[in-house]
Design an enzyme around this catalytic site. Structure first.
Site, PDB file in Angstrom:
ATOM      1  N   MET A  41      -4.817   1.824  -4.686  1.00 33.50           N
ATOM      2  CA  MET A  41      -3.927   0.799  -4.098  1.00 33.50           C
ATOM      3  C   MET A  41      -4.224  -0.324  -5.526  1.00 33.50           C
ATOM      4  SD  MET A  41      -2.795   1.631  -1.530  1.00 33.50           S
ATOM      5  CE  MET A  41      -3.334   2.530  -0.656  1.00 33.50           C
ATOM      6  N   CYS A  42      -3.578  -1.706  -5.100  1.00 32.72           N
ATOM      7  CA  CYS A  42      -3.240  -2.516  -5.964  1.00 32.72           C
ATOM      8  C   CYS A  42      -3.621  -3.422  -5.153  1.00 32.72           C
ATOM      9  CB  CYS A  42      -1.709  -2.614  -6.249  1.00 32.72           C
ATOM     10  SG  CYS A  42      -1.036  -0.904  -7.027  1.00 32.72           S
ATOM     11  N   GLU A  43      -3.018  -4.965  -6.036  1.00 30.68           N
ATOM     12  CA  GLU A  43      -2.893  -6.235  -4.599  1.00 30.68           C
ATOM     13  C   GLU A  43      -1.674  -7.407  -5.316  1.00 30.68           C
ATOM     14  OE1 GLU A  43      -6.143  -8.212  -2.766  1.00 30.68           O
ATOM     15  OE2 GLU A  43      -7.966  -6.643  -3.725  1.00 30.68           O
TER      16      GLU A  43
END
Lengths: 264, 264
Positions: free
Chosen positions: A1-3
Site C-alpha cells: 500500500m501507500c500513503e
C-alpha cells in the site's frame, strides 16, 4: 500500500509541516519506502518532483520538508510497491493533459486485474495498476465529455461512477487535481481537516514537531489537508466514508457524493 | 531553442554552481523562460524535477541552485518553447525504461516534421518534437538490440547513427543517460570541461558567483560539465564538433565518435 497527502487552500500555503509527518512513514515510522513524489500547483501551473528513494532517507525529501514553497494545491504520495518495480516511472503522482490542463493523480490501494482496464490512446509509462487506472479514468472522461470540460457537478458525478467501478477491483483511495479543485475518493481510508481562524497549535504524530498555525496565517486563510491517516495527534480529523467523493476548492468542500450502499 | 547542462563525475558532486549559471538564462540573462527540469542520478537511482515556470523566477529553481544534492550524473534543461505548449508534460528531461533501467534525455534544437518519425509502442505524453525523437530513439534501440543491452561501443555507434538521422531534420543537440554513462550528441553547440587536480577557481558568466573548486574537492575527483554554451568566463571549454558523439563515464571520455563529413 501507500500513503497519500493532499492540500487545498484559499491562499498559497506550504506543505512542510504535513509532509514532514508523511515523510517519516516512508521508511522510519512506516513501511512506505519505495519512493515518494509531489505535484505542486500555484496559479494553475504545476511543478513536480519524483524520487524512487525512501522519503525518510532522501536528501531531496529532506529539502522539501524544510523549504517553504507556497502552493494552492498539493498532491503527495509515498509508495510501498506492490505492482511494478521501484523506479522513477512508477513513482506517483502521475500527470496527463485533459481539456488543456495538466491533471495530477495519486492512488493508495491495489486493483485486481488492472490490465483488463481497456485503454486506447492514453498510455502508461510505468507498470503500476495505479497509473493504468489513471489512464483509464482520463480516457473515460474524454469519451464522456469529449473536448468540453464539464461543470464541477457533472465531473464529480462522473468521477464518482468511475471510481466506484475501480473500487470493485480492490482498494481505491485516490486524489486528482487540475490545479483548481482537489478530487478525493475513499474506499478504505482518507481523513481530512480544515484549518481556519481561530487557528491553534498542532503536533505531528510521526515527528517531534509542533506548529502554531496562528503565527503563520491570517484570519482569512482556509487550508484543508487530506491524508490516508491523520497526521496530527491533537486535532479532530474527519473520516471519509467508503465510496465517498469529496471535492475541495480553496480549502472548502464544494461537492460531496456519498455512495448509498456504503451507509446501509 | 533551449539550453542543456550535463554533469558526469567519479564522485558524487552537486550541480549548484553550474545550475546557478544556467538558471539565470531562463528569463534573466537569456530568453529560455518556458520551464526547466533536472534528472539526478546517484548509485543508479534517478530522481527528477519538472517545473514549467521560468527558472530565473521559480522558487523551486532557487532552492536547487543553493542546495547541495550529490549526484554521479545530472541532466538539466531550460526551455524556450517552439513546438508544444508550456506545461509540465512538455518539460524536459523525459524518461523511459529500457533494458531494466531508467533513461533520461533532454534536447536542444528543433526538428522538422518530427511527427513523421514512426513510433509504435513508445508513446509521448506531451506534444514536443523533442519527446517524440526520444521515443523514436528508444524504439529504434529496442528493435536493434532487443532485450539485450549492448556494450558501450555498440550502443554509442547506434546512437551516433540515430542522432545523425535526426540531425537531417534540423538541430539536434542532445544528452542521454542511464545513470552510468552520459551520452552527448552535438549538431550546433555543446561545450565541455573536465575539472581535476590541481583545481582552480572559476567564475560564472551569467551570475556574480565565484567558486574555488580546490576547497570542495579531493585530488581524486574528476568532474566533467557539458553545456550548450560555456558557463564560466575564466576556463577553457572544449567545443564539440558537428555530428560528434561524446560519452562520459565517471567524468572521463570513454567513447568519441566523430562524423567524417563534418570535418571536410
Amino acid at each position: 500500500m501507500c500513503e497519500l497527502l493532499g492540500m487545498s487552500a484559499n491562499v498559497p500555503t506550504d506543505i512542510c509541516f504535513s509532509f514532514s509527518g508523511l515523510r517519516a512513514r516512508g521508511g522510519r515510522t512506516g513501511p512506505h519506502k519505495d519512493g515518494w513524489g509531489m505535484a505542486m500547483y500555484r496559479d494553475g501551473d504545476v511543478w513536480a518532483i519524483h524520487d524512487p528513494r525512501p522519503s525518510a532517507d532522501s536528501d531531496m525529501a529532506e529539502v522539501m520538508s524544510h523549504t517553504s514553497l507556497k502552493c494552492d494545491i498539493v498532491i503527495s504520495h509515498i509508495r510501498q510497491a506492490n505492482v511494478g518495480a521501484v523506479c522513477l516511472l512508477n513513482t506517483h503522482p502521475f500527470s496527463r493533459l485533459l481539456w488543456g490542463k495538466t491533471w495530477s493523480y495519486a492512488h493508495n490501494g491495489q486493483l485486481e486485474a488492472a490490465e483488463a482496464l481497456v485503454i486506447d490512446k492514453t498510455h502508461p509509462l510505468g507498470s503500476t495498476d495505479s497509473e493504468r487506472a489513471f489512464c483509464w479514468i482520463i480516457e473515460q472522461l474524454q469519451r464522456r465529455f469529449d473536448n468540453l470540460e464539464p461543470e464541477v457537478e457533472s465531473l464529480s458525478q462522473a468521477l464518482s461512477e468511475l471510481a466506484l467501478q475501480l473500487k470493485e477491483r480492490g482498494v481505491f483511495n485516490m486524489m486528482l487535481s487540475d490545479g483548481k479543485r482537489l478530487y478525493c475518493f475513499c474506499t478504505t481510508k482518507l481523513h481530512w481537516i480544515t484549518r481556519r481562524a481561530p487557528f491553534q497549535k498542532a503536533s505531528l504524530s510521526d515527528e517531534d514537531v509542533i506548529v502554531d498555525f496562528q503565527a503563520v496565517t491570517t484570519d482569512k486563510d482556509v487550508v484543508t489537508v487530506i491524508a490516508t491517516q491523520p497526521l496530527t495527534q491533537d486535532e479532530s480529523w474527519q473520516q471519509m466514508q467508503e465510496g465517498e467523493l469529496c471535492v475541495f476548492d480553496g480549502g472548502e468542500v464544494v461537492c460531496q457524493i456519498k455512495h448509498s450502499s456504503s451507509v446501509a
